[in-house]
Design a protein around this motif. Structure first.
Motif, PDB file in Angstrom:
ATOM      1  N   GLY A   1       0.807  -1.219   0.000  1.00  0.00           N
ATOM      2  CA  GLY A   1       0.000   0.000   0.000  1.00  0.00           C
ATOM      3  C   GLY A   1       0.836   1.262   0.000  1.00  0.00           C
ATOM      4  O   GLY A   1       0.340   2.341  -0.324  1.00  0.00           O
ATOM      5  N   PHE A   2       2.110   1.139   0.351  1.00  0.00           N
ATOM      6  CA  PHE A   2       3.033   2.272   0.340  1.00  0.00           C
ATOM      7  C   PHE A   2       4.053   2.160  -0.794  1.00  0.00           C
ATOM      8  O   PHE A   2       5.085   2.826  -0.787  1.00  0.00           O
ATOM      9  CB  PHE A   2       3.755   2.379   1.691  1.00  0.00           C
ATOM     10  N   GLY A   3       3.760   1.291  -1.751  1.00  0.00           N
ATOM     11  CA  GLY A   3       4.624   1.181  -2.920  1.00  0.00           C
ATOM     12  C   GLY A   3       5.890   0.391  -2.705  1.00  0.00           C
ATOM     13  O   GLY A   3       6.854   0.547  -3.461  1.00  0.00           O
ATOM     14  N   VAL A   4       5.904  -0.499  -1.687  1.00  0.00           N
ATOM     15  CA  VAL A   4       7.087  -1.328  -1.412  1.00  0.00           C
ATOM     16  C   VAL A   4       6.727  -2.790  -1.630  1.00  0.00           C
ATOM     17  O   VAL A   4       5.845  -3.328  -0.957  1.00  0.00           O
ATOM     18  CB  VAL A   4       7.600  -1.122   0.026  1.00  0.00           C
ATOM     19  N   ASP A   5       7.406  -3.428  -2.565  1.00  0.00           N
ATOM     20  CA  ASP A   5       7.203  -4.846  -2.847  1.00  0.00           C
ATOM     21  C   ASP A   5       8.099  -5.648  -1.904  1.00  0.00           C
ATOM     22  O   ASP A   5       9.322  -5.629  -2.043  1.00  0.00           O
ATOM     23  CB  ASP A   5       7.553  -5.141  -4.313  1.00  0.00           C
ATOM     24  N   ALA A   6       7.506  -6.336  -0.932  1.00  0.00           N
ATOM     25  CA  ALA A   6       8.280  -7.037   0.094  1.00  0.00           C
ATOM     26  C   ALA A   6       8.192  -8.545  -0.081  1.00  0.00           C
ATOM     27  O   ALA A   6       7.112  -9.092  -0.292  1.00  0.00           O
ATOM     28  CB  ALA A   6       7.782  -6.654   1.489  1.00  0.00           C
ATOM     29  N   GLY A   7       9.335  -9.216   0.025  1.00  0.00           N
ATOM     30  CA  GLY A   7       9.359 -10.666   0.022  1.00  0.00           C
ATOM     31  C   GLY A   7       8.969 -11.207   1.389  1.00  0.00           C
ATOM     32  O   GLY A   7       9.047 -10.509   2.402  1.00  0.00           O
ATOM     33  N   LEU A   8       8.545 -12.463   1.434  1.00  0.00           N
ATOM     34  CA  LEU A   8       8.132 -13.102   2.686  1.00  0.00           C
ATOM     35  C   LEU A   8       9.226 -14.060   3.133  1.00  0.00           C
ATOM     36  O   LEU A   8       9.555 -15.011   2.431  1.00  0.00           O
ATOM     37  CB  LEU A   8       6.820 -13.851   2.472  1.00  0.00           C
ATOM     38  N   LEU A   9       9.806 -13.777   4.310  1.00  0.00           N
ATOM     39  CA  LEU A   9      10.847 -14.670   4.825  1.00  0.00           C
ATOM     40  C   LEU A   9      10.225 -15.983   5.272  1.00  0.00           C
ATOM     41  O   LEU A   9      10.593 -17.054   4.812  1.00  0.00           O
ATOM     42  CB  LEU A   9      11.593 -14.004   5.983  1.00  0.00           C
ATOM     43  N   SER A  10       9.326 -15.917   6.215  1.00  0.00           N
ATOM     44  CA  SER A  10       8.545 -17.074   6.653  1.00  0.00           C
ATOM     45  C   SER A  10       7.406 -16.550   7.512  1.00  0.00           C
ATOM     46  O   SER A  10       7.453 -15.419   7.981  1.00  0.00           O
ATOM     47  CB  SER A  10       9.389 -18.074   7.445  1.00  0.00           C
ATOM     48  N   ARG A  11       6.410 -17.392   7.735  1.00  0.00           N
ATOM     49  CA  ARG A  11       5.248 -16.981   8.538  1.00  0.00           C
ATOM     50  C   ARG A  11       5.312 -17.547   9.952  1.00  0.00           C
ATOM     51  O   ARG A  11       4.347 -17.422  10.702  1.00  0.00           O
ATOM     52  CB  ARG A  11       3.960 -17.474   7.871  1.00  0.00           C
ATOM     53  N   HIS A  12       6.417 -18.158  10.323  1.00  0.00           N
ATOM     54  CA  HIS A  12       6.433 -18.949  11.558  1.00  0.00           C
ATOM     55  C   HIS A  12       6.732 -18.151  12.815  1.00  0.00           C
ATOM     56  O   HIS A  12       6.305 -18.536  13.905  1.00  0.00           O
ATOM     57  CB  HIS A  12       7.451 -20.088  11.436  1.00  0.00           C
ATOM     58  N   TYR A  13       7.476 -17.053  12.695  1.00  0.00           N
ATOM     59  CA  TYR A  13       7.826 -16.281  13.885  1.00  0.00           C
ATOM     60  C   TYR A  13       6.859 -15.118  14.043  1.00  0.00           C
ATOM     61  O   TYR A  13       6.692 -14.297  13.135  1.00  0.00           O
ATOM     62  CB  TYR A  13       9.258 -15.738  13.783  1.00  0.00           C
ATOM     63  N   ALA A  14       6.215 -15.031  15.203  1.00  0.00           N
ATOM     64  CA  ALA A  14       5.305 -13.919  15.478  1.00  0.00           C
ATOM     65  C   ALA A  14       5.016 -13.851  16.969  1.00  0.00           C
ATOM     66  O   ALA A  14       4.866 -14.877  17.634  1.00  0.00           O
ATOM     67  CB  ALA A  14       3.994 -14.077  14.708  1.00  0.00           C
ATOM     68  N   VAL A  15       4.945 -12.637  17.483  1.00  0.00           N
ATOM     69  CA  VAL A  15       4.479 -12.410  18.847  1.00  0.00           C
ATOM     70  C   VAL A  15       2.959 -12.562  18.830  1.00  0.00           C
ATOM     71  O   VAL A  15       2.291 -12.160  17.880  1.00  0.00           O
ATOM     72  CB  VAL A  15       4.887 -11.010  19.336  1.00  0.00           C
ATOM     73  N   GLN A  16       2.403 -13.165  19.877  1.00  0.00           N
ATOM     74  CA  GLN A  16       0.973 -13.453  19.938  1.00  0.00           C
ATOM     75  C   GLN A  16       0.255 -12.428  20.819  1.00  0.00           C
ATOM     76  O   GLN A  16       0.747 -12.062  21.890  1.00  0.00           O
ATOM     77  CB  GLN A  16       0.744 -14.860  20.501  1.00  0.00           C
ATOM     78  N   PHE A  17      -0.924 -11.980  20.348  1.00  0.00           N
ATOM     79  CA  PHE A  17      -1.712 -10.985  21.078  1.00  0.00           C
ATOM     80  C   PHE A  17      -3.162 -11.424  21.168  1.00  0.00           C
ATOM     81  O   PHE A  17      -3.641 -12.195  20.330  1.00  0.00           O
ATOM     82  CB  PHE A  17      -1.654  -9.629  20.363  1.00  0.00           C
ATOM     83  N   ASP A  18      -3.862 -10.878  22.176  1.00  0.00           N
ATOM     84  CA  ASP A  18      -5.305 -11.087  22.222  1.00  0.00           C
ATOM     85  C   ASP A  18      -5.997  -9.988  21.423  1.00  0.00           C
ATOM     86  O   ASP A  18      -5.337  -9.178  20.753  1.00  0.00           O
ATOM     87  CB  ASP A  18      -5.813 -11.171  23.668  1.00  0.00           C
ATOM     88  N   ALA A  19      -7.326  -9.926  21.483  1.00  0.00           N
ATOM     89  CA  ALA A  19      -8.088  -8.989  20.661  1.00  0.00           C
ATOM     90  C   ALA A  19      -8.067  -7.566  21.199  1.00  0.00           C
ATOM     91  O   ALA A  19      -8.689  -6.676  20.608  1.00  0.00           O
ATOM     92  CB  ALA A  19      -9.537  -9.464  20.552  1.00  0.00           C
TER      93      ALA A  19
END
Length: 369
Positions: A50-68
């Motif tokens: 949306g800001f004109g930056v084409d980003a590659g995806l390293l992996s989807r496995h690492y993420a901090v978890q949050f509630d709603a």
């Protein structure tokens, strides 16, 4: 001399990392650098697009978890990180891919604390190219993550290991919304002001309008949104509402690439106390209503806003919709009254200077070829 080649890895846990990535990517490219951007989720890739930056995806496995309600789920996060670290198909795979990226790059920017680059940043051969970018409050929260949760000696050991990993890299670029406009350096540790988006020329002299709301994707609780809407309406506001977690909700939009213009033209800003939102409030002299959760680094940021005298109010969601709406209404009325009296000098030059400070530091860090 050939163009500076950078790889920029921005974690997608929060949109502040991604906003910083797109701001610096555009500024570095304008200065002649080649920048390849990677992130860690499909949603993050779409946000950057949306800001004109084409980003590659390293992996989807690492993420901090949050509630709603944007509260970090510590046990779920610990489990996710452990699963990422110790399953060969995850972190080792990412290291193998990043190894190829490092080979063709002058610098690799880690924003913020992706485990694969934390490890690679302390390994001989790789460490000379890794630069860590992080908010001061985020580093403190990471190093003290296990305090009061495990035996004291184990919590201290974890903090020391993290500090050693961070310190072994080529450089550390610590940012804060309250830092001065120029870079401060102590060896390979830099302190810089948080980058801020540039308001467009048509908003160089904004007038106070409706409140500009931005809630990051971790806010998904419909009761919180309803109470926020009710409180702002009670304060006489017809706000501009942005939040990926409320996409499809009446009156809300998932993203707005021009949100900075809305924010600068607003009576006041409504957001969680992330570095990006606080920096916008400071640089453009905007009052801000902070929606505070239990996220540790954002609690630190809110306290720092008070220390620095930033014009703000805080509200905290505790599950009581009526109380939250009333708190929002009161805070909104106070901030609108303050906005009518407060000066609103143009912050475009200050925001541009912040970006150029970052470009100068990163360019100077690159090895001469």
């Amino acid at each position: 001399m050939s163009a500076l080649r950078l790889v920029y890895l921005a974690t997608a846990d929060a949109r502040g990392h991604l906003m910083r990535a797109q701001l610096l990517t555009h500024a570095l490219r304008a200065a002649g650098a080649s920048v390849r951007v990677l992130t860690t989720s499909d949603e993050g890739s779409r946000f950057l697009a949306g800001f004109g930056v084409d980003a590659g995806l390293l992996s989807r496995h690492y993420a901090v978890q949050f509630d709603a309600r944007q509260n970090m789920l510590r046990e779920a996060t610990d489990a996710n990180v452990a699963n990422y670290l110790f399953r060969p198909s995850r972190m080792l795979r990412d290291i193998w891919r990043l190894r190829a990226e490092l080979r063709g790059a002058d610098l690799v920017i880690n924003d913020s604390f992706h485990p694969a680059l934390l490890f690679m940043g302390c390994v001989p051969g790789w460490r000379r190219k890794v630069v860590h970018v992080y908010g001061a409050s985020l580093r403190h929260a990471l190093e003290t993550n296990f305090h009061a949760r495990v035996p004291g000696w184990l919590a201290r050991l974890f903090g020391r290991i993290v500090a050693l990993q961070i310190g072994a890299s080529r450089a550390r670029l610590e940012h804060d919304f309250g830092y001065a406009g120029c870079a401060e350096r102590a060896g390979s540790h830099y302190r810089l002001p948080t980058p801020v988006a540039l308001v467009s020329a048509r908003n160089a002299a904004p007038s106070a309008g409706a409140a500009a709301v931005y809630l990051n994707p971790h806010f998904r609780d419909p009761q919180l949104a309803e109470a926020l809407e009710s409180g702002l309406a009670g304060a006489g506001e017809r706000p501009h509402l942005v939040g990926e977690g409320y996409a499809g909700r009446a009156g809300w939009q998932a993203n707005d690439p021009d949100w900075i213009d809305r924010a600068v033209a607003s009576a006041f800003i409504v957001s969680a106390p992330g570095m990006a939102a606080l920096s916008i409030a400071q640089v453009y002299s905007k009052p801000i209503l902070l929606v505070v959760s239990e996220q540790p680094e954002q609690q630190i940021n809110a306290a720092r806003a008070a220390e620095l005298g930033l014009l703000h109010r805080t509200v905290t969601w505790r599950g009581d919709a009526a109380a939250f709406a009333d708190a929002v209404r009161t805070a909104g009325e106070e901030l609108r009254a303050a906005a009518a009296c407060a000066p609103t000098p143009g912050g475009h030059a200050a925001a541009a200077a912040r970006l150029q400070t970052w470009v100068g530091v990163l360019t100077a860090l690159a090895p001469r070829r």
